[in-house]
Design a protein around this motif. Structure first.
Motif, mmCIF file in Angstrom:
data_model
loop_
_atom_site.group_PDB
_atom_site.id
_atom_site.type_symbol
_atom_site.label_atom_id
_atom_site.label_comp_id
_atom_site.label_asym_id
_atom_site.label_seq_id
_atom_site.Cartn_x
_atom_site.Cartn_y
_atom_site.Cartn_z
ATOM 1 N N GLY A 55 82.738 112.512 105.906
ATOM 2 C CA GLY A 55 82.970 111.204 105.535
ATOM 3 C C GLY A 55 82.335 110.002 105.925
ATOM 4 N N ASP A 56 81.207 110.152 106.798
ATOM 5 C CA ASP A 56 80.365 109.131 107.332
ATOM 6 C C ASP A 56 81.257 107.804 108.026
ATOM 7 O OD1 ASP A 56 78.010 110.466 106.627
ATOM 8 O OD2 ASP A 56 78.032 109.553 104.522
ATOM 9 N N SER A 57 81.852 108.269 108.758
ATOM 10 C CA SER A 57 82.941 107.343 109.712
ATOM 11 C C SER A 57 82.418 106.159 110.104
ATOM 12 C CB SER A 57 83.565 107.845 110.688
ATOM 13 O OG SER A 57 84.295 107.155 111.690
ATOM 14 N N GLN A 58 82.862 104.981 110.122
ATOM 15 C CA GLN A 58 82.245 103.770 110.790
ATOM 16 C C GLN A 58 82.543 103.792 112.340
ATOM 17 O OE1 GLN A 58 82.057 100.672 108.973
ATOM 18 N NE2 GLN A 58 82.309 101.615 106.957
ATOM 19 N N LEU A 59 82.900 104.794 112.827
ATOM 20 C CA LEU A 59 82.936 105.082 114.272
ATOM 21 C C LEU A 59 81.583 105.989 114.554
ATOM 22 C CD1 LEU A 59 86.433 106.067 114.836
ATOM 23 C CD2 LEU A 59 85.575 103.806 115.165
ATOM 24 N N ILE A 60 80.692 106.396 113.670
ATOM 25 C CA ILE A 60 79.543 107.118 113.938
ATOM 26 C C ILE A 60 78.266 106.297 113.526
ATOM 27 C CG2 ILE A 60 78.135 108.957 113.629
ATOM 28 C CD1 ILE A 60 80.670 110.647 113.172
ATOM 29 N N GLU A 61 77.475 105.776 114.514
ATOM 30 C CA GLU A 61 76.150 105.111 114.044
ATOM 31 C C GLU A 61 75.081 106.010 114.224
ATOM 32 O OE1 GLU A 61 73.234 101.440 115.507
ATOM 33 O OE2 GLU A 61 75.428 101.697 116.393
ATOM 34 N N TRP A 62 74.349 106.137 113.017
ATOM 35 C CA TRP A 62 73.294 106.815 112.930
ATOM 36 C C TRP A 62 72.011 105.918 113.190
ATOM 37 C CZ3 TRP A 62 73.738 112.291 111.866
ATOM 38 C CH2 TRP A 62 74.919 112.678 111.429
ATOM 39 N N ARG A 63 71.208 106.342 114.044
ATOM 40 C CA ARG A 63 69.843 105.568 114.238
ATOM 41 C C ARG A 63 68.938 105.979 114.275
ATOM 42 N NH1 ARG A 63 71.653 102.911 120.082
ATOM 43 N NH2 ARG A 63 73.589 101.586 119.502
ATOM 44 N N GLY A 64 67.905 105.377 113.543
ATOM 45 C CA GLY A 64 66.583 105.611 113.383
ATOM 46 C C GLY A 64 66.260 106.967 112.571
ATOM 47 N N GLY A 65 66.930 107.022 111.518
ATOM 48 C CA GLY A 65 66.820 107.988 110.637
ATOM 49 C C GLY A 65 68.003 108.162 109.554
ATOM 50 N N ARG A 66 67.760 109.000 108.570
ATOM 51 C CA ARG A 66 69.022 109.156 107.695
ATOM 52 C C ARG A 66 69.965 110.000 108.375
ATOM 53 N NH1 ARG A 66 66.581 110.970 102.029
ATOM 54 N NH2 ARG A 66 68.430 110.577 101.611
ATOM 55 N N ALA A 67 71.258 109.587 107.986
ATOM 56 C CA ALA A 67 72.264 110.362 108.401
ATOM 57 C C ALA A 67 72.357 111.809 108.022
ATOM 58 C CB ALA A 67 73.805 109.608 107.684
ATOM 59 N N HIS A 68 72.685 112.837 108.888
ATOM 60 C CA HIS A 68 72.697 114.225 108.539
ATOM 61 C C HIS A 68 71.461 114.952 108.367
ATOM 62 C CE1 HIS A 68 77.089 113.172 107.549
ATOM 63 N NE2 HIS A 68 76.401 112.410 106.659
ATOM 64 N N GLN A 69 70.131 114.177 108.904
ATOM 65 C CA GLN A 69 69.039 114.656 108.937
ATOM 66 C C GLN A 69 68.506 114.924 110.352
ATOM 67 O OE1 GLN A 69 65.926 112.013 107.549
ATOM 68 N NE2 GLN A 69 64.625 113.861 106.689
ATOM 69 N N TYR A 70 68.101 115.915 110.853
ATOM 70 C CA TYR A 70 68.357 116.552 112.120
ATOM 71 C C TYR A 70 66.621 116.772 112.419
ATOM 72 C CZ TYR A 70 73.030 116.298 112.453
ATOM 73 O OH TYR A 70 74.277 115.832 112.302
ATOM 74 N N GLU A 71 65.766 116.875 111.384
ATOM 75 C CA GLU A 71 64.441 117.110 111.719
ATOM 76 C C GLU A 71 63.595 115.706 112.038
ATOM 77 O OE1 GLU A 71 65.854 118.428 108.859
ATOM 78 O OE2 GLU A 71 66.511 120.085 110.150
#
Length: 73
Positions: A55-71
């Motif tokens: 759900g892309d929680s407000q408690l998780i910050e995705w830095r330096g790239g798109r959310a859910h992208q690991y490569e």
């Protein structure tokens, strides 16, 4: 509490993203499943962790790239 408690850092050149909870490194995630497992190990029940990641929680910050992208880009 200052900032967001869970940070998924930029993808590494070799793949994967470092995950920190309240400033503590808890692992290197290569997928959303890894992220859910790290959150579970940090004390968040699995269903809640799955909901937070999906759900892309407000408690998780995705830095330096798109959310859910690991490569690395």
């Amino acid at each position: 509490m200052d900032g967001v408690p869970i940070v998924v850092h930029r993808p590494r050149g070799t793949g994967g993203r470092r995950v920190t909870v309240r400033g503590q490194i808890i692992g290197l995630a290569h997928s959303d499943r890894d992220l859910v497992e790290f959150l579970r190990q940090a004390g968040i029940d699995e269903t809640t962790a799955e909901d937070m990641v999906a759900g892309d929680s407000q408690l998780i910050e995705w830095r330096g790239g798109r959310a859910h992208q690991y490569e690395a880009a």
